[in-house]
Design a protein around this motif. Structure first.
Motif, mmCIF file in Angstrom:
data_model
loop_
_atom_site.group_PDB
_atom_site.id
_atom_site.type_symbol
_atom_site.label_atom_id
_atom_site.label_comp_id
_atom_site.label_asym_id
_atom_site.label_seq_id
_atom_site.Cartn_x
_atom_site.Cartn_y
_atom_site.Cartn_z
ATOM 1 N N LYS A 1 -6.234 2.398 0.388
ATOM 2 C CA LYS A 1 -5.207 1.141 0.157
ATOM 3 C C LYS A 1 -3.809 1.921 0.171
ATOM 4 O O LYS A 1 -2.720 1.380 0.889
ATOM 5 C CB LYS A 1 -5.822 0.479 -0.952
ATOM 6 C CG LYS A 1 -4.666 -0.733 -1.161
ATOM 7 C CD LYS A 1 -4.846 -1.577 -2.291
ATOM 8 C CE LYS A 1 -4.211 -2.667 -2.484
ATOM 9 N NZ LYS A 1 -3.038 -2.687 -1.727
ATOM 10 N N PHE A 2 -3.644 2.873 -0.836
ATOM 11 C CA PHE A 2 -2.219 3.351 -0.639
ATOM 12 C C PHE A 2 -1.592 4.054 0.343
ATOM 13 O O PHE A 2 -0.475 3.500 0.830
ATOM 14 C CB PHE A 2 -2.231 4.431 -2.157
ATOM 15 C CG PHE A 2 -1.135 5.136 -1.782
ATOM 16 C CD1 PHE A 2 0.169 4.933 -2.600
ATOM 17 C CD2 PHE A 2 -0.933 6.390 -1.262
ATOM 18 C CE1 PHE A 2 1.208 5.729 -2.551
ATOM 19 C CE2 PHE A 2 0.216 7.227 -1.387
ATOM 20 C CZ PHE A 2 1.188 6.787 -1.912
ATOM 21 N N ILE A 3 -2.469 4.749 1.118
ATOM 22 C CA ILE A 3 -2.320 5.287 2.319
ATOM 23 C C ILE A 3 -1.855 4.119 3.410
ATOM 24 O O ILE A 3 -0.724 4.127 4.026
ATOM 25 C CB ILE A 3 -3.337 6.066 3.190
ATOM 26 C CG1 ILE A 3 -3.624 7.383 2.089
ATOM 27 C CG2 ILE A 3 -3.221 6.550 4.415
ATOM 28 C CD1 ILE A 3 -4.845 8.073 2.410
ATOM 29 N N LYS A 4 -2.596 3.054 3.574
ATOM 30 C CA LYS A 4 -2.471 1.865 4.428
ATOM 31 C C LYS A 4 -1.157 1.231 4.101
ATOM 32 O O LYS A 4 -0.099 1.021 4.864
ATOM 33 C CB LYS A 4 -3.834 0.974 4.397
ATOM 34 C CG LYS A 4 -3.524 0.032 5.494
ATOM 35 C CD LYS A 4 -4.985 -0.681 5.656
ATOM 36 C CE LYS A 4 -4.987 -1.807 6.795
ATOM 37 N NZ LYS A 4 -6.167 -2.587 6.545
ATOM 38 N N ASP A 5 -1.034 1.031 2.617
ATOM 39 C CA ASP A 5 0.100 0.567 2.469
ATOM 40 C C ASP A 5 1.649 1.286 2.727
ATOM 41 O O ASP A 5 2.483 0.432 3.137
ATOM 42 C CB ASP A 5 0.115 0.395 0.772
ATOM 43 C CG ASP A 5 -0.604 -0.987 0.339
ATOM 44 O OD1 ASP A 5 -1.432 -1.571 1.342
ATOM 45 O OD2 ASP A 5 -0.896 -1.043 -0.692
ATOM 46 N N VAL A 6 1.529 2.415 2.525
ATOM 47 C CA VAL A 6 2.689 3.243 2.676
ATOM 48 C C VAL A 6 2.921 3.264 4.329
ATOM 49 O O VAL A 6 3.981 2.825 4.873
ATOM 50 C CB VAL A 6 2.655 4.737 2.213
ATOM 51 C CG1 VAL A 6 4.005 5.508 2.671
ATOM 52 C CG2 VAL A 6 2.455 4.449 0.584
ATOM 53 N N VAL A 7 2.032 3.607 5.174
ATOM 54 C CA VAL A 7 2.130 3.580 6.405
ATOM 55 C C VAL A 7 2.692 2.148 7.125
ATOM 56 O O VAL A 7 3.591 2.191 7.757
ATOM 57 C CB VAL A 7 0.807 4.077 7.147
ATOM 58 C CG1 VAL A 7 0.795 4.022 8.578
ATOM 59 C CG2 VAL A 7 0.338 5.645 6.916
ATOM 60 N N VAL A 8 1.915 1.367 6.864
ATOM 61 C CA VAL A 8 2.416 -0.004 7.370
ATOM 62 C C VAL A 8 3.623 -0.438 6.852
ATOM 63 O O VAL A 8 3.998 -1.120 7.587
ATOM 64 C CB VAL A 8 0.823 -0.895 6.950
ATOM 65 C CG1 VAL A 8 1.210 -2.570 7.675
ATOM 66 C CG2 VAL A 8 -0.053 -0.643 7.788
#
Length: 133
Positions: free
Chosen positions: A38-45
């Motif tokens: 979730k963290f990875i996706k939040d930062v990338v997106v």
């Protein structure tokens, strides 16, 4: 950081995803199973969606520090992801964000560039947390 640790570091994955997107903007970004998915996706997106806002801040605050043609893409992507975290992820302390991206830098850039990255992140952290738009 060992190679295996680096591949598990969520911010290394963030930079890899941003780099892949930068090289091929049409490709779909996939997020494999990970403890911090979730963290990875939040930062990338979030970084991609707010690219203009982040770029405006960089142009305004870092125009004397970052040369569009000379500054490596990897460094720019780390700075952009860090700015996103400074602006939109207030639960993570500034020092932690800076420290984590310096660890990421070990994996992507030369040792001599880490000082530059540290100075830029220190500088931009002072304005991006305050200037949250």
């Amino acid at each position: 950081m060992s190679r295996n640790e680096a591949l598990q570091n969520p911010r290394v994955i963030v930079v890899q995803k941003l780099y892949g997107h930068q090289l091929n903007k049409e490709s779909e970004i996939t997020f494999p199973k990970h403890r911090y998915k979730k963290f990875i996706k939040d930062v990338v997106v979030g970084t991609i969606e707010r690219k203009e806002l982040i770029q405006d801040l960089m142009d305004k605050e870092l125009k004397d520090n970052i040369n569009e043609n000379k500054t490596e893409l990897m460094i720019k992507l780390m700075i952009m992801a860090a700015i996103y975290e400074f602006m939109f992820m207030h639960k993570t302390p500034v020092k932690v964000v800076i420290s984590e991206y310096l660890k990421v830098a070990d994996f992507f850039v030369q040792e001599s560039q880490k000082g530059f990255l540290n100075a830029i992140l220190e500088k931009v952290s002072k304005v991006s947390r305050v200037t949250n738009i």
